[in-house]
Design a protein around this motif. Sequence first.
Motif, PDB file in Angstrom:
ATOM      1  N   LEU A  72       1.179   1.365 -10.641  1.00 31.12           N
ATOM      2  CA  LEU A  72      -0.350   1.289  -9.972  1.00 31.12           C
ATOM      3  C   LEU A  72      -1.191   0.136 -10.656  1.00 31.12           C
ATOM      4  O   LEU A  72      -1.442  -0.805 -10.085  1.00 31.12           O
ATOM      5  CB  LEU A  72      -1.147   2.520  -9.989  1.00 31.12           C
ATOM      6  CG  LEU A  72      -0.910   3.493  -9.231  1.00 31.12           C
ATOM      7  CD1 LEU A  72      -1.586   4.709  -9.452  1.00 31.12           C
ATOM      8  CD2 LEU A  72      -1.231   3.046  -7.684  1.00 31.12           C
ATOM      9  N   ALA A  76       1.802   1.985  -3.591  1.00 31.84           N
ATOM     10  CA  ALA A  76       0.819   2.408  -4.259  1.00 31.84           C
ATOM     11  C   ALA A  76       0.399   4.006  -3.999  1.00 31.84           C
ATOM     12  O   ALA A  76       0.022   4.778  -4.686  1.00 31.84           O
ATOM     13  CB  ALA A  76      -0.579   1.707  -3.991  1.00 31.84           C
ATOM     14  N   ILE A  77       0.529   4.257  -2.649  1.00 28.50           N
ATOM     15  CA  ILE A  77       0.310   5.500  -2.185  1.00 28.50           C
ATOM     16  C   ILE A  77       1.402   6.660  -2.639  1.00 28.50           C
ATOM     17  O   ILE A  77       1.066   7.660  -3.166  1.00 28.50           O
ATOM     18  CB  ILE A  77       0.307   5.721  -0.487  1.00 28.50           C
ATOM     19  CG1 ILE A  77      -1.226   4.969  -0.087  1.00 28.50           C
ATOM     20  CG2 ILE A  77       0.265   7.126  -0.078  1.00 28.50           C
ATOM     21  CD1 ILE A  77      -0.806   4.845   1.317  1.00 28.50           C
ATOM     22  N   ALA A 129       4.510   5.844 -12.807  1.00 29.18           N
ATOM     23  CA  ALA A 129       3.837   5.547 -11.249  1.00 29.18           C
ATOM     24  C   ALA A 129       2.546   4.915 -11.825  1.00 29.18           C
ATOM     25  O   ALA A 129       1.854   3.945 -11.057  1.00 29.18           O
ATOM     26  CB  ALA A 129       3.642   7.070 -10.602  1.00 29.18           C
ATOM     27  N   ALA A 130       1.876   5.268 -12.791  1.00 28.47           N
ATOM     28  CA  ALA A 130       0.780   4.797 -13.424  1.00 28.47           C
ATOM     29  C   ALA A 130       1.059   3.110 -13.924  1.00 28.47           C
ATOM     30  O   ALA A 130       0.136   2.381 -13.563  1.00 28.47           O
ATOM     31  CB  ALA A 130       0.071   5.345 -14.670  1.00 28.47           C
ATOM     32  N   ALA A 188       3.244   5.972  -5.602  1.00 23.47           N
ATOM     33  CA  ALA A 188       2.768   6.179  -6.863  1.00 23.47           C
ATOM     34  C   ALA A 188       1.500   7.162  -7.221  1.00 23.47           C
ATOM     35  O   ALA A 188       1.891   8.079  -8.195  1.00 23.47           O
ATOM     36  CB  ALA A 188       2.349   4.744  -7.596  1.00 23.47           C
ATOM     37  N   MET A 189       0.708   7.183  -6.332  1.00 26.32           N
ATOM     38  CA  MET A 189      -0.453   8.343  -6.637  1.00 26.32           C
ATOM     39  C   MET A 189       0.096   9.673  -6.319  1.00 26.32           C
ATOM     40  O   MET A 189      -0.386  10.628  -7.092  1.00 26.32           O
ATOM     41  CB  MET A 189      -1.783   7.694  -5.665  1.00 26.32           C
ATOM     42  CG  MET A 189      -2.485   6.720  -6.092  1.00 26.32           C
ATOM     43  SD  MET A 189      -3.869   6.249  -5.273  1.00 26.32           S
ATOM     44  CE  MET A 189      -3.290   5.308  -3.788  1.00 26.32           C
ATOM     45  N   TYR A 209       0.651  -1.431   0.073  1.00 22.54           N
ATOM     46  CA  TYR A 209       0.116   0.005   0.177  1.00 22.54           C
ATOM     47  C   TYR A 209       0.981   1.146  -0.221  1.00 22.54           C
ATOM     48  O   TYR A 209       0.696   2.274  -0.710  1.00 22.54           O
ATOM     49  CB  TYR A 209      -0.823   0.008   1.165  1.00 22.54           C
ATOM     50  CG  TYR A 209      -1.822  -1.116   0.953  1.00 22.54           C
ATOM     51  CD1 TYR A 209      -3.109  -0.909   0.245  1.00 22.54           C
ATOM     52  CD2 TYR A 209      -1.793  -2.268   1.861  1.00 22.54           C
ATOM     53  CE1 TYR A 209      -4.103  -1.720   0.195  1.00 22.54           C
ATOM     54  CE2 TYR A 209      -3.063  -3.270   1.825  1.00 22.54           C
ATOM     55  CZ  TYR A 209      -4.071  -2.953   0.933  1.00 22.54           C
ATOM     56  OH  TYR A 209      -5.050  -3.987   0.738  1.00 22.54           O
ATOM     57  N   ILE A 260       1.986  10.649  -9.094  1.00 22.31           N
ATOM     58  CA  ILE A 260       1.033  11.328 -10.419  1.00 22.31           C
ATOM     59  C   ILE A 260       0.511  12.504 -10.050  1.00 22.31           C
ATOM     60  O   ILE A 260       0.542  13.487 -10.922  1.00 22.31           O
ATOM     61  CB  ILE A 260      -0.023  10.087 -10.434  1.00 22.31           C
ATOM     62  CG1 ILE A 260       0.509   8.848 -11.068  1.00 22.31           C
ATOM     63  CG2 ILE A 260      -1.205  10.716 -11.372  1.00 22.31           C
ATOM     64  CD1 ILE A 260      -0.404   7.492 -10.940  1.00 22.31           C
ATOM     65  N   ALA A 261       0.247  12.918  -8.865  1.00 25.84           N
ATOM     66  CA  ALA A 261      -0.497  14.200  -8.578  1.00 25.84           C
ATOM     67  C   ALA A 261       0.572  15.172  -8.761  1.00 25.84           C
ATOM     68  O   ALA A 261       0.309  16.340  -9.236  1.00 25.84           O
ATOM     69  CB  ALA A 261      -0.940  14.215  -7.104  1.00 25.84           C
TER      70      ALA A 261
END
Length: 156
Positions: free
Chosen positions: A56, A12-13, A52-53, A15-16, A9, A19-20
């Motif tokens: 994910l 994944a966090i 990053a995508a 990576a998000m 997790y 992306i932001a």
Amino acid sequence: MLNDERSDYGGAIVAMLLIAFGAFAIYDTTTYADADSAVFPRTVAIGMIVAAALYLVMWLIGRAGPATINERGSWPRRIAFVIVMLLAALAMQWVGFIPAALVSFALLMIIAMYDAWTPKRIAVYSAVGAAVVFGFYTLFAKFLLVPLPNGWLFQG
């Protein structure tokens, strides 16, 4: 995969968040007065968003997970790695890009090397490090016309 307690997790966090951050960087380049100066930041931001995508997607389909104990690495090495990079970035204004980059490359290789150093390995890594540093200097300073710090400590 999503209910697996060993799911990554944290990855994944991050990576998000990347992306932001990439999306914000692209948005920020819309305020640049010169459109040409936005090319490099946009390219890097798009690359970061794509990587990053992809992570994910791999995470969602169950192909990415937390590292095993043998893959986790050494926290002291990671911390030393970040410290050397920060010190090199701070030192560039005093000693210039090339000396700071050469010293930081050498220190990062010493920190990152798990295998024994041999004379051949030292020679190869030194040559590759010098080629990378001078190559990036040439690319950015001469071709992309990015002003790199010359340093003022050794100037008369």
